[in-house]
Write a protein that holds these residues in place. Structure first.
Motif, PDB file in Angstrom:
ATOM      1  N   GLY A 181      11.341   8.138  -9.504  1.00 36.70           N
ATOM      2  CA  GLY A 181      11.317   8.610  -8.117  1.00 36.70           C
ATOM      3  C   GLY A 181      11.458  10.111  -7.981  1.00 36.70           C
ATOM      4  O   GLY A 181      11.047  10.695  -6.973  1.00 36.70           O
ATOM      5  N   ALA A 182      12.039  10.752  -8.987  1.00 36.49           N
ATOM      6  CA  ALA A 182      12.158  12.214  -8.950  1.00 36.49           C
ATOM      7  C   ALA A 182      10.794  12.876  -8.903  1.00 36.49           C
ATOM      8  O   ALA A 182      10.669  14.027  -8.454  1.00 36.49           O
ATOM      9  CB  ALA A 182      12.941  12.696 -10.172  1.00 36.49           C
ATOM     10  N   TYR A 183       9.770  12.165  -9.339  1.00 34.25           N
ATOM     11  CA  TYR A 183       8.388  12.683  -9.308  1.00 34.25           C
ATOM     12  C   TYR A 183       7.957  13.024  -7.889  1.00 34.25           C
ATOM     13  O   TYR A 183       7.152  13.934  -7.672  1.00 34.25           O
ATOM     14  CB  TYR A 183       7.466  11.632  -9.922  1.00 34.25           C
ATOM     15  N   VAL A 184       8.490  12.276  -6.893  1.00 37.50           N
ATOM     16  CA  VAL A 184       8.140  12.539  -5.491  1.00 37.50           C
ATOM     17  C   VAL A 184       9.374  13.029  -4.727  1.00 37.50           C
ATOM     18  O   VAL A 184       9.539  12.751  -3.547  1.00 37.50           O
ATOM     19  CB  VAL A 184       7.538  11.285  -4.822  1.00 37.50           C
ATOM     20  N   LYS A 185      10.243  13.732  -5.424  1.00 38.97           N
ATOM     21  CA  LYS A 185      11.446  14.332  -4.835  1.00 38.97           C
ATOM     22  C   LYS A 185      12.444  13.288  -4.341  1.00 38.97           C
ATOM     23  O   LYS A 185      13.204  13.531  -3.390  1.00 38.97           O
ATOM     24  CB  LYS A 185      11.075  15.264  -3.669  1.00 38.97           C
ATOM     25  N   LEU A 215       1.752   6.528  -2.301  1.00 39.96           N
ATOM     26  CA  LEU A 215       2.654   6.418  -1.154  1.00 39.96           C
ATOM     27  C   LEU A 215       2.989   7.767  -0.531  1.00 39.96           C
ATOM     28  O   LEU A 215       3.527   7.818   0.577  1.00 39.96           O
ATOM     29  CB  LEU A 215       3.945   5.709  -1.582  1.00 39.96           C
ATOM     30  N   ILE A 216       2.693   8.851  -1.253  1.00 40.12           N
ATOM     31  CA  ILE A 216       2.974  10.180  -0.701  1.00 40.12           C
ATOM     32  C   ILE A 216       2.177  10.403   0.576  1.00 40.12           C
ATOM     33  O   ILE A 216       2.694  10.964   1.556  1.00 40.12           O
ATOM     34  CB  ILE A 216       2.650  11.288  -1.727  1.00 40.12           C
ATOM     35  N   GLY A 273       5.004  10.638   2.743  1.00 40.53           N
ATOM     36  CA  GLY A 273       5.507  11.940   2.339  1.00 40.53           C
ATOM     37  C   GLY A 273       6.399  11.867   1.110  1.00 40.53           C
ATOM     38  O   GLY A 273       6.446  10.854   0.412  1.00 40.53           O
ATOM     39  N   LEU A 274       7.110  12.964   0.860  1.00 43.73           N
ATOM     40  CA  LEU A 274       8.021  13.028  -0.282  1.00 43.73           C
ATOM     41  C   LEU A 274       9.411  12.552   0.119  1.00 43.73           C
ATOM     42  O   LEU A 274       9.731  12.478   1.293  1.00 43.73           O
ATOM     43  CB  LEU A 274       8.093  14.464  -0.811  1.00 43.73           C
ATOM     44  N   GLY A 275      10.214  12.237  -0.880  1.00 45.73           N
ATOM     45  CA  GLY A 275      11.600  11.875  -0.596  1.00 45.73           C
ATOM     46  C   GLY A 275      11.917  10.421  -0.873  1.00 45.73           C
ATOM     47  O   GLY A 275      11.260   9.753  -1.680  1.00 45.73           O
ATOM     48  N   THR A 276      12.909   9.914  -0.160  1.00 42.94           N
ATOM     49  CA  THR A 276      13.463   8.592  -0.450  1.00 42.94           C
ATOM     50  C   THR A 276      12.541   7.442  -0.055  1.00 42.94           C
ATOM     51  O   THR A 276      12.454   6.438  -0.775  1.00 42.94           O
ATOM     52  CB  THR A 276      14.816   8.428   0.273  1.00 42.94           C
ATOM     53  N   THR A 277      11.859   7.564   1.078  1.00 44.18           N
ATOM     54  CA  THR A 277      11.084   6.438   1.615  1.00 44.18           C
ATOM     55  C   THR A 277      10.048   5.883   0.638  1.00 44.18           C
ATOM     56  O   THR A 277      10.027   4.671   0.392  1.00 44.18           O
ATOM     57  CB  THR A 277      10.406   6.819   2.942  1.00 44.18           C
TER      58      THR A 277
END
Length: 202
Positions: A142-146, A59-60, A64-68
């Motif tokens: 989820g911390a894995y993708v910020k 999904l990155i 991208g990174l973050g909540t989404t």
């Protein structure tokens, strides 16, 4: 720590809310047809076989990174219990009650919302409860993708493994997740008591 816990709760609420909308709608749309209901449950069950880190990694690219990407992944993982329990709950309503509703002049839509859904609600809520517990746990990854949440405490501690207080940080994050899960579970017990009639509970 407290900010991470609040973000973890917010993330869980957002993901579960979206999963409830999608899962209940999917259950309502398919419960009358065995083949469609089977397809819905098989598909949502297949989602759970995807490793969480792999899904987040995929999904990155588009998000991208973050909540989404974290919210999307959590919704995907939360769908099965809600969809399955909606189908099971709606199908489990006694046919004699449906016939009685028809005898009172209720159409299919009114039967759904006035008879089937209230009677199926305890089963649906049980599915939502299970999905929330799944979401609380997986949200840590989820911390894995910020992404936000208590997973950052765990990942930061593991990243400094061997340093002073690194294991304490991991324990704080882990215990925090357990506490959040327990609080959600207690909240669902209260919701169940407030939204389910005594006759159904009994």
């Amino acid at each position: 720590m407290i900010n991470d816990a609040i973000r973890h709760v917010d993330l869980t609420l957002a993901a579960v809310a979206l999963a409830v909308i999608i899962g209940v709608a999917l259950g309502i749309a398919t419960y009358t047809r065995i083949s469609l209901a089977s397809l819905a449950t098989t598909t949502t069950a297949a989602f759970l076989t995807i490793p969480s880190i792999a899904l987040l990694g995929l999904l990155i690219g588009p998000f991208g990174l973050g909540t989404t990407p974290v919210v999307i992944a959590l919704v995907v993982y939360a769908l099965l219990p809600i969809t399955r329990n909606t189908i099971v709950g709606l199908r489990s309503v006694d046919q004699s009650l449906i016939d009685a509703g028809r005898g009172m002049g209720l159409g299919r839509r009114r039967l759904l919302w006035r008879v089937r859904m209230p009677l199926a609600w305890p089963i649906i809520l049980s599915g939502i409860r299970v999905s929330t517990q799944i979401t609380v746990g997986i949200a840590a990854i989820g911390a894995y993708v910020k992404g936000p949440g208590l997973g950052n405490q765990i990942f930061d501690g593991l990243g400094r493994f061997g340093a002073a207080n690194s294991m304490n940080q991991v324990l704080i994050g882990t215990i925090g997740i357990v506490i959040v899960a327990l609080l959600f579970d207690l909240a669902y017990v209260l919701v169940g008591r407030l939204t389910t009639s005594r006759g159904i509970r009994g």
